[in-house]
Write a protein that holds these residues in place. Structure first.
Motif: not given
Length: 327
Positions: A215-238
């Motif tokens: 149970g001590k396995q470490v993961r980084d986690v990303l909330f879905v709103d932040d993921l959608l913002n990343a999509y928008d950022a990629a499109i804006a800087n295509i």
């Protein structure tokens, strides 16, 4: 035939040869309805399998299209074997059963699949569970469904490479996101997919929770709103992002161990201890995974905004008000 010690007799329409040794070898493979190709033959290299497949199609096959052949047999096992060999030879192949009880193996050279399993590396396994649950460490699984064969176990890597190649070869403005653990509202998590949501759903609905490992396995986690913002950022800087690959996750600032840290957070939200069972480590489970998101931050001007406990609280509140979806 002469090279393997046979004495063929050739006439206008046939080549005939007799061999007691060959007969004794072949008779163990039974009669027409039970024919099959032995595993040691299916493990041959691609060149030899291609020769075998051509011979089989010349015997009990016929050309059914410009790029395809059809093989006919009354043995389902043999049809499956022919399909497997065709795929190993780089062909597409499907199996159908007609009204007369004949299995038809349709092969085509219009689509190719590379499969170099090598000697003694393929194995038949009877499996009746959900396909997404199957665990085959560092291997490829061939799955048959409705007569069609698919390779599983490498789809993400293949998709990643295809998307990059289409940008490189054809100039398409594609972008690859290598995402870490995504979580958030409207996530229908199950034990093998969406673990953050699954633990919350299971805790609120009284379903058993199994922790694999310590149970001590470490993961980084990303909330879905932040993921959608990343999509928008990629499109804006295509113009910058086209053809690029980005790690997209919570990064070092948004990490937690899957139960040693997440468990206490969830127990505080639910207001009581949560019983769990402990099981062995799963093959291939990584003790630590944290995404390096600096390239996305630098080139896209993107950075996660939702903290771990804030995001967990949002997901917890959503599951609480939608428990009817999970019972």
């Amino acid at each position: 035939m002469q090279a393997i010690g046979l004495s063929p007799v050739v006439d206008k329409h046939h080549i005939t040869a007799t061999s007691r040794q060959l007969y004794e070898y072949l008779k163990v493979f039974d009669k027409s309805h039970d024919k099959y190709i032995p595993q040691e033959i299916k493990r041959l290299d691609r060149e030899k399998l291609t020769i075998l497949l051509k011979s089989l199609l010349d015997g009990d096959g016929n050309k059914h299209s410009k790029h395809g052949w059809r093989y006919t047999t009354v043995s389902q096992r043999l049809a499956d074997d022919i399909q497997e060999i065709a795929i190993k030879c780089g062909m597409a192949a499907s199996v159908t059963l007609d009204k007369e009880g004949f299995y038809r193996v349709y092969t085509s050279t219009t689509r190719t699949t590379q499969c170099n399993l090598g000697a003694n590396r393929s194995e038949w396994v009877d499996y009746d569970g959900m396909v997404y649950c199957v665990q085959v460490p560092n291997s490829i699984v061939m799955v048959r469904q409705n007569g069609y064969a698919f390779f599983s176990g490498n789809s993400k890597g293949a998709g990643d490479q295809y998307v990059r190649d289409y940008a490189r070869i054809y100039g398409l403005p594609t972008v690859v996101f290598r995402q870490s653990c995504i979580y958030g509202t409207r996530q229908m998590g199950v034990e093998d997919q969406g673990w953050v949501a699954w633990f919350i759903i299971a805790a609120l609905t009284g379903q058993p929770i199994t922790i694999y490992g310590n149970g001590k396995q470490v993961r980084d986690v990303l909330f879905v709103d932040d993921l959608l913002n990343a999509y928008d950022a990629a499109i804006a800087n295509i113009k910058i992002a086209a053809g690029q690959v980005y790690n997209v996750g919570g990064g070092p600032e948004r990490t937690m161990s899957i139960w040693a840290e997440f468990g206490p957070i969830l127990e505080r939200l639910i207001g009581h201890p949560i019983p769990v069972s402990i099981s062995d480590w799963r093959p291939g489970d990584q003790p630590i995974y944290i995404s390096d998101i600096r390239k996305a931050e630098r080139e896209l001007g993107w950075h996660p905004a939702v903290g771990v406990e804030v995001g967990i609280r949002r997901l917890y509140d959503w599951v609480t008000t939608h428990q009817h979806l999970f019972v």
